[in-house]
Motif scaffolding. Structure first.
Motif, PDB file in Angstrom:
ATOM      1  N   GLU A 172      10.173  41.126  11.461  1.00 25.39           N
ATOM      2  CA  GLU A 172       9.934  40.648  10.089  1.00 25.39           C
ATOM      3  C   GLU A 172      11.097  41.072   9.182  1.00 25.39           C
ATOM      4  O   GLU A 172      11.595  40.282   8.367  1.00 25.39           O
ATOM      5  N   ARG A 173      11.532  42.328   9.316  1.00 30.86           N
ATOM      6  CA  ARG A 173      12.661  42.816   8.493  1.00 30.86           C
ATOM      7  C   ARG A 173      13.960  42.100   8.831  1.00 30.86           C
ATOM      8  O   ARG A 173      14.759  41.772   7.940  1.00 30.86           O
ATOM      9  N   LYS A 176      13.822  38.665   7.205  1.00 29.66           N
ATOM     10  CA  LYS A 176      13.951  38.720   5.749  1.00 29.66           C
ATOM     11  C   LYS A 176      15.379  39.049   5.320  1.00 29.66           C
ATOM     12  O   LYS A 176      15.865  38.572   4.297  1.00 29.66           O
ATOM     13  N   GLU A 179      19.482  36.164   5.083  1.00 30.69           N
ATOM     14  CA  GLU A 179      19.235  35.135   4.049  1.00 30.69           C
ATOM     15  C   GLU A 179      19.637  33.743   4.509  1.00 30.69           C
ATOM     16  O   GLU A 179      18.958  32.757   4.222  1.00 30.69           O
ATOM     17  N   GLY A 183      14.325  32.645   7.061  1.00 33.25           N
ATOM     18  CA  GLY A 183      13.097  32.975   7.777  1.00 33.25           C
ATOM     19  C   GLY A 183      12.925  32.219   9.073  1.00 33.25           C
ATOM     20  O   GLY A 183      12.038  32.529   9.868  1.00 33.25           O
ATOM     21  N   THR A 222       6.583  36.090   7.478  1.00 35.41           N
ATOM     22  CA  THR A 222       7.834  35.413   7.830  1.00 35.41           C
ATOM     23  C   THR A 222       7.891  35.169   9.329  1.00 35.41           C
ATOM     24  O   THR A 222       8.253  34.083   9.798  1.00 35.41           O
TER      25      THR A 222
ATOM     26  N   THR B  62      16.179  47.184   5.712  1.00 32.82           N
ATOM     27  CA  THR B  62      16.489  45.820   6.144  1.00 32.82           C
ATOM     28  C   THR B  62      17.942  45.694   6.585  1.00 32.82           C
ATOM     29  O   THR B  62      18.426  44.592   6.825  1.00 32.82           O
TER      30      THR B  62
END
Lengths: 263, 263
Positions: A172-173, A176, A179, A183, A222, B62
């Protein structure tokens, strides 16, 4: 076994893997299918195709043919004309095959940094794949599940409660933070073999642990909404997943034992 | 932390891994040491060096810095100047780091075939490394050994009796088939990261299961006499193994629990 859209521009790739199950062969099939690349899935292509696998893992063999070293286990990839002295190249180990095909089929990123991130993410997904397998075989691969069921019950609980959140939270990280990928992709702005590999493991987990996944997917929107659903719609993959080339899960890596799922 | 023979021709490589144990960091250290390449072993280099590891695995992060994706787990390799836009490149996952350094440090073979065979053999050794770890942690990484000892006893027996012969027999065949290597190298006629990786796993197994190894090594004479002993004498490695940079085994992947060894 597949359509031959690129048959004239790529060598006659051959996948050597156990027939009738997705297994680790599926990670290789997905990169062929996502790129519309022709390949022969030898053990599924004919009744005696399994002999290619049995020959590959012969414990007395000192070669996988044409001067290539023996293979420890399937899957293996055979590429006629790409080995030593113009003979066939044979590669075993899923991540090594993915790295090779990723370069050839443009699923390995746009530069050296992306190439290594993609391999790393695929390796992490394959680690999760191995841990999923070990939930029903925590003691020994040669024992039946029923003969290691107590240990499986114990291991599966930790796997569901600790390991799944750790891996899902990680991916998920990654999604995210990328960019460019919006996703939909783990690295960069287009499909890579990291995406197909992570996707296959998520799909297998949904089969093996349906109650657990249904309960926790919402924590990783995401990963499960944008990414998982998006990859299913990718050109090549959408058609493949609806075809009879996509083999059903059964008694392979991902198995649905209700007692190992969330109760 | 190491000598700086090539400090002027290579970037200032940084290894980020848990301090005080060999662990998976050792596979990376060996490729640096075998090639006389300068590197900083950050967590062992200073008292607060461990913060680099803790920061790397922060479950909320992240990024691993400079636009690189987060890392799932150590080891990670940081290479200033080699990432996007001239920033640092950060790679995680042992096989991915080995593939990167293998290319840079000429430990990845002489052509594309050898490059992939070397990666495949290293991956197979790392699979054995994981199975060795799981003999003392078959149920969950977050439990103490004492809380999964019954399962460990059961798993270790299968590991010793089935898995070790399978892996050792495989590498013995690879060595015998590679005539150029004369039993000293797995691929081609010179050292590769497949050799250092297989060697480290053999060395760890000798520590963890001394009675078992003493009993069965004779069945794999090329692997244990020619290869294992030969790699110890390689330039760079011989000096390293005698130095205090070579960390002792303790409570990491390879642990000596007498009850898990041959009785």
């Amino acid at each position: 076994m597949s359509t031959a859209k690129k048959a004239r521009t790529t060598p006659p790739y051959e996948l050597i893997y156990w027939p009738s199950i997705p297994g680790r062969g599926e990670f290789i099939r997905l990169v062929f299918e996502a790129t519309g690349t022709s390949y022969t899935d030898t053990a599924n292509a004919s009744k005696d195709g399994i002999n290619s696998v049995l020959s590959l893992i012969d414990a007395k063999s000192t070669t996988s043919g044409d001067g290539n070293p023996p293979a420890f286990a399937p899957p293996a990839l055979k590429v006629p004309g790409e080995g030593k002295e113009g003979k066939a190249l044979v590669i075993y180990q899923t991540p090594s095959i993915l790295a090779y095909l990723g370069d050839k089929l443009d699923l390995a990123g746009s530069d050296e940094a992306e190439k290594h991130w993609i391999l790393s993410h695929a390796l992490t997904a394959l680690d999760l794949n191995n841990e999923a397998h070990d939930t029903h075989h925590p003691i020994a691969v040669q024992l039946y599940y029923e003969d290691q069921k107590d240990e499986s019950l114990r291991k599966a609980k930790f796997f569901r409660e600790s390991r799944l959140p750790k891996f899902f939270g990680y991916f998920e990280r990654v999604l995210k933070a990328n960019e460019e990928g919006k996703g939909k992709y783990l690295v960069g702005a287009k499909l890579s073999f990291a995406d197909t590999t992570v996707w296959q493991v998520l799909d297998g987990l949904k089969f093996a642990f349906p109650k657990e996944l249904a309960a926790i997917e919402k924590d990783y929107p995401t990963l499960f909404e944008t990414f998982y659903n998006g990859i299913k719609e990718e050109g090549g993959l959408k058609e493949y997943l609806a075809s009879d080339r996509r083999l059903p899960y059964s008694e392979g890596i991902f198995r649905h034992y209700p007692e190992l799922d969330r109760q």
